[in-house]
Design an enzyme around this catalytic site. Sequence first.
Site, PDB file in Angstrom:
ATOM      1  N   LYS A  94      54.376 -54.879  27.990  1.00 15.91           N
ATOM      2  CA  LYS A  94      54.554 -56.308  28.256  1.00 15.91           C
ATOM      3  C   LYS A  94      53.682 -57.216  27.382  1.00 15.91           C
ATOM      4  O   LYS A  94      54.047 -58.337  27.075  1.00 15.91           O
ATOM      5  CB  LYS A  94      54.288 -56.605  29.730  1.00 15.91           C
ATOM      6  CG  LYS A  94      55.407 -56.124  30.631  1.00 15.91           C
ATOM      7  CD  LYS A  94      55.269 -56.687  32.024  1.00 15.91           C
ATOM      8  CE  LYS A  94      56.512 -56.428  32.848  1.00 15.91           C
ATOM      9  NZ  LYS A  94      56.662 -54.996  33.217  1.00 15.91           N
ATOM     10  N   GLU A 116      56.361 -66.241  36.417  1.00 19.67           N
ATOM     11  CA  GLU A 116      56.465 -65.658  37.748  1.00 19.67           C
ATOM     12  C   GLU A 116      56.194 -64.169  37.597  1.00 19.67           C
ATOM     13  O   GLU A 116      56.310 -63.610  36.518  1.00 19.67           O
ATOM     14  CB  GLU A 116      57.857 -65.869  38.337  1.00 19.67           C
ATOM     15  CG  GLU A 116      58.943 -64.997  37.734  1.00 19.67           C
ATOM     16  CD  GLU A 116      59.497 -65.547  36.431  1.00 19.67           C
ATOM     17  OE1 GLU A 116      59.333 -66.764  36.179  1.00 19.67           O
ATOM     18  OE2 GLU A 116      60.081 -64.762  35.663  1.00 19.67           O
ATOM     19  N   SER A 389      56.814 -46.614  28.659  1.00 15.05           N
ATOM     20  CA  SER A 389      56.568 -48.060  28.676  1.00 15.05           C
ATOM     21  C   SER A 389      55.221 -48.445  29.280  1.00 15.05           C
ATOM     22  O   SER A 389      54.671 -49.481  28.942  1.00 15.05           O
ATOM     23  CB  SER A 389      57.695 -48.768  29.432  1.00 15.05           C
ATOM     24  OG  SER A 389      57.847 -48.229  30.729  1.00 15.05           O
TER      25      SER A 389
HETATM   26  C1  LIG Z   1      57.840 -54.394  33.621  1.00 12.03           C
HETATM   27  C2  LIG Z   1      57.928 -52.972  33.275  1.00 12.03           C
HETATM   28  C3  LIG Z   1      59.158 -52.349  32.986  1.00 12.03           C
HETATM   29  C4  LIG Z   1      60.489 -53.050  33.122  1.00 12.03           C
HETATM   30  O1  LIG Z   1      60.708 -54.117  32.288  1.00 12.03           O
HETATM   31  P1  LIG Z   1      61.667 -54.052  31.032  1.00 12.03           P
HETATM   32  O2  LIG Z   1      61.837 -55.470  30.632  1.00 12.03           O
HETATM   33  O3  LIG Z   1      62.952 -53.413  31.473  1.00 12.03           O
HETATM   34  O4  LIG Z   1      61.002 -53.230  30.014  1.00 12.03           O
HETATM   35  C5  LIG Z   1      59.152 -51.030  32.579  1.00 12.03           C
HETATM   36  N1  LIG Z   1      58.008 -50.328  32.494  1.00 12.03           N
HETATM   37  C6  LIG Z   1      56.814 -50.883  32.782  1.00 12.03           C
HETATM   38  C7  LIG Z   1      55.597 -50.040  32.663  1.00 12.03           C
HETATM   39  C8  LIG Z   1      56.736 -52.218  33.180  1.00 12.03           C
HETATM   40  O5  LIG Z   1      55.535 -52.753  33.473  1.00 12.03           O
END
Ligand SMILES: *Cc1c(COP(=O)(O)O)cnc(C)c1O
Length: 403
Positions: A94, A116, A389
């Site tokens: 993010k 938000e 992610s």
């Molecule tokens: C917020 C988040 C997501 C989901 O958001 P995307 O916009 O689909 O990437 C996925 N993995 C993690 C670790 C997150 O914090």
Amino acid sequence: MSAGTISVPDYRGRFGAYGGRYVPETLVAPLEELEFAYLEASNDESFRKELDDLLHNFAGRPTPLQFAARLTEHLGGAQIYLKREDLLHTGAHKINNCIGQGLLAVRMKKHRVVAETGAGQHGVATATVAARLQLACTIYMGTEDMERQRLNVFRMRLLGAEVIGVEAGSRTLKDAINEAMRDWVTNVRTTHYLLGSVLGPHPYPQMVRNFHKIIGEEAREQILRAAGRLPDHLFACVGGGSNAIGLFHAFLGDSAAKMVGVEAGGRGKGLGEHAARLSDSAGFSGARPGVLQGTHTYVLQNSDGQISTTHSISAGLDYPAIGPEHAWLADTRRAEYTAVVDEEAISAAKLLARTEGIIPALESAHAIAELVKRAPKMKRDEIVIVNLSGRGDKDMETLSRYV
Ligand SMILES: *Cc1c(COP(=O)(O)O)cnc(C)c1O
């Protein structure tokens, strides 16, 4: 630009039939201002330099592309590589987008950002960047979510952000979005709305994608260096879709690279039990094209068009709409979408912890879970990249209830 990158959206922000700008009159001018400022910034060498510097020295880019030797051996199929976005500052991808939009706010001479947050991940990343860039920061959060995510509320406040509880409706993300939008409309001269995924009206889906596409650009170079060729498969979890499109984008022109987006199957296939918007072929019901938060895309809704509640063990995937570019990639069959249920994600998190010494975020564990199903059927010389992610620290309480 990498070979064969496809140029979408069009000038109206449309990805095929999806995307666009469905907003009240008062937001048209601010969105045009943002679109113009973003265009200008992307062509400005000094903006690019500042962005690169923060991504490198503040966030920790480039992230490694790690060969997962033991997971590969355990599953007995394709060669598995992990793109380690979990190693970034604040623990997830993010921050890429928050740094980009933060710098853009400074450039537009807006000294305040609003956002938000549901579980608090986007709120923490926004508050982090706001502190670094000395922007005032207001985060809207449903009071139900504030109760569940007290630690993240504390983090944001420690970083100097103002966290405002929203008592309306179900007191969760949807209601927080409405309040953040209201704040933005009221204070638009001084305030930038820092949207957290590839959602919302044009130019957000394109702009947020572009701030994340560095994930795939790095991975493409890294796999060429490590394996001498491009991957056969890409896997990523899909909430709004930003980490997935961030990985996919640099490979869209490589027709041999198959892409799989993994949604939250929650606890079952009925409407309200899951957050799977593009997985109707896997039996998850209730998503149809509609407009939510200013964009035309697949939305989970009942037969009267009421937005459905959703469920997922991972807060980051728990959202009724999906980024319009994913809707388009699904329609054109360039990418495939499927869903795994809560339990499969938990088992996958456990497996990754024990084979590789990495506890993934429960969101990322969804991508691993689908890989666990498919990798054993793949050939030994096939190559897979999975986007990790985020890291699992934030999910310890949830995990401890299940494991
Ligand atoms: C917020 C988040 C997501 C989901 O958001 P995307 O916009 O689909 O990437 C996925 N993995 C993690 C670790 C997150 O914090």
